[in-house]
Design a protein around this motif. Sequence first.
Motif, mmCIF file in Angstrom:
data_model
loop_
_atom_site.group_PDB
_atom_site.id
_atom_site.type_symbol
_atom_site.label_atom_id
_atom_site.label_comp_id
_atom_site.label_asym_id
_atom_site.label_seq_id
_atom_site.Cartn_x
_atom_site.Cartn_y
_atom_site.Cartn_z
ATOM 1 N N GLY A 110 0.885 -1.233 -0.013
ATOM 2 C CA GLY A 110 -0.203 0.148 -0.127
ATOM 3 C C GLY A 110 0.731 1.210 0.064
ATOM 4 O O GLY A 110 2.203 1.228 -0.029
ATOM 5 N N GLY A 111 0.211 2.658 -0.162
ATOM 6 C CA GLY A 111 0.775 3.565 0.134
ATOM 7 C C GLY A 111 1.523 4.005 -1.117
ATOM 8 O O GLY A 111 2.444 5.008 -1.009
ATOM 9 N N ARG A 112 0.921 3.713 -2.133
ATOM 10 C CA ARG A 112 1.649 4.289 -3.504
ATOM 11 C C ARG A 112 0.599 5.023 -4.317
ATOM 12 O O ARG A 112 0.846 5.631 -5.596
ATOM 13 C CB ARG A 112 1.417 2.935 -4.517
ATOM 14 N N GLY A 113 -0.394 5.813 -3.427
ATOM 15 C CA GLY A 113 -1.143 6.664 -4.297
ATOM 16 C C GLY A 113 -0.458 8.029 -4.577
ATOM 17 O O GLY A 113 -0.707 8.431 -5.784
ATOM 18 N N LEU A 114 0.511 8.487 -3.756
ATOM 19 C CA LEU A 114 1.463 9.598 -4.347
ATOM 20 C C LEU A 114 2.208 9.274 -5.390
ATOM 21 O O LEU A 114 2.584 10.164 -6.323
ATOM 22 C CB LEU A 114 2.185 10.239 -3.178
ATOM 23 N N GLN A 115 3.060 8.177 -5.491
ATOM 24 C CA GLN A 115 3.493 7.736 -6.866
ATOM 25 C C GLN A 115 2.508 7.608 -8.160
ATOM 26 O O GLN A 115 3.074 8.197 -9.167
ATOM 27 C CB GLN A 115 4.079 6.176 -6.495
ATOM 28 N N LEU A 116 1.397 7.173 -7.821
ATOM 29 C CA LEU A 116 0.471 7.187 -9.016
ATOM 30 C C LEU A 116 0.182 8.576 -9.430
ATOM 31 O O LEU A 116 0.139 8.833 -10.664
ATOM 32 C CB LEU A 116 -0.993 6.413 -8.576
ATOM 33 N N ALA A 117 -0.036 9.310 -8.323
ATOM 34 C CA ALA A 117 -0.329 10.781 -8.810
ATOM 35 C C ALA A 117 0.965 11.418 -9.469
ATOM 36 O O ALA A 117 0.601 11.939 -10.482
ATOM 37 C CB ALA A 117 -0.566 11.600 -7.639
#
Length: 151
Positions: A110-117
């Motif tokens: 988890g915690g990959r939201g900023l990388q996706l952004a």
Amino acid sequence: MGSLRTSPPPPRAVEMRTWALSSGAELRGLRASLHEALTGHALAEGEELDDIPERIVLVATELATNALLHGLPPTTVRLLRDDDLFILDVADHDLTTVPELADTRPLGAGGRGLQLARAFSLDVGWYATEGTKHIWASFPRREADEAGGTR
């Protein structure tokens, strides 16, 4: 990967729409409403999104999910418009943490939201006000506007 740039979104950006979320159950409604705000029509059953609206909806979902899981409610999602940009701004009320890119976590943790952004947008940054922490991402307007005008 490093850290996110600390700065507010472009100052001339005009708010188009705002959503207040208190649970993950509201994410489906956010996606549908955000699509309609970007394209001017509701997403039909089985319809595919165009590239830019799809990216914005995906990043909105990821950032809102992060805010709901790790921040303090309510989570506020705003869609802004600048001359040639759409700007997505997601805020929560937890001022004790700083957004960090999770480039050291194992895949699946988890915690990959900023990388996706960062991967799907033109620019990503964050800033804090007296009561909220904001993460924003910018996207080109041209293709999304054309998609809304051709349907």
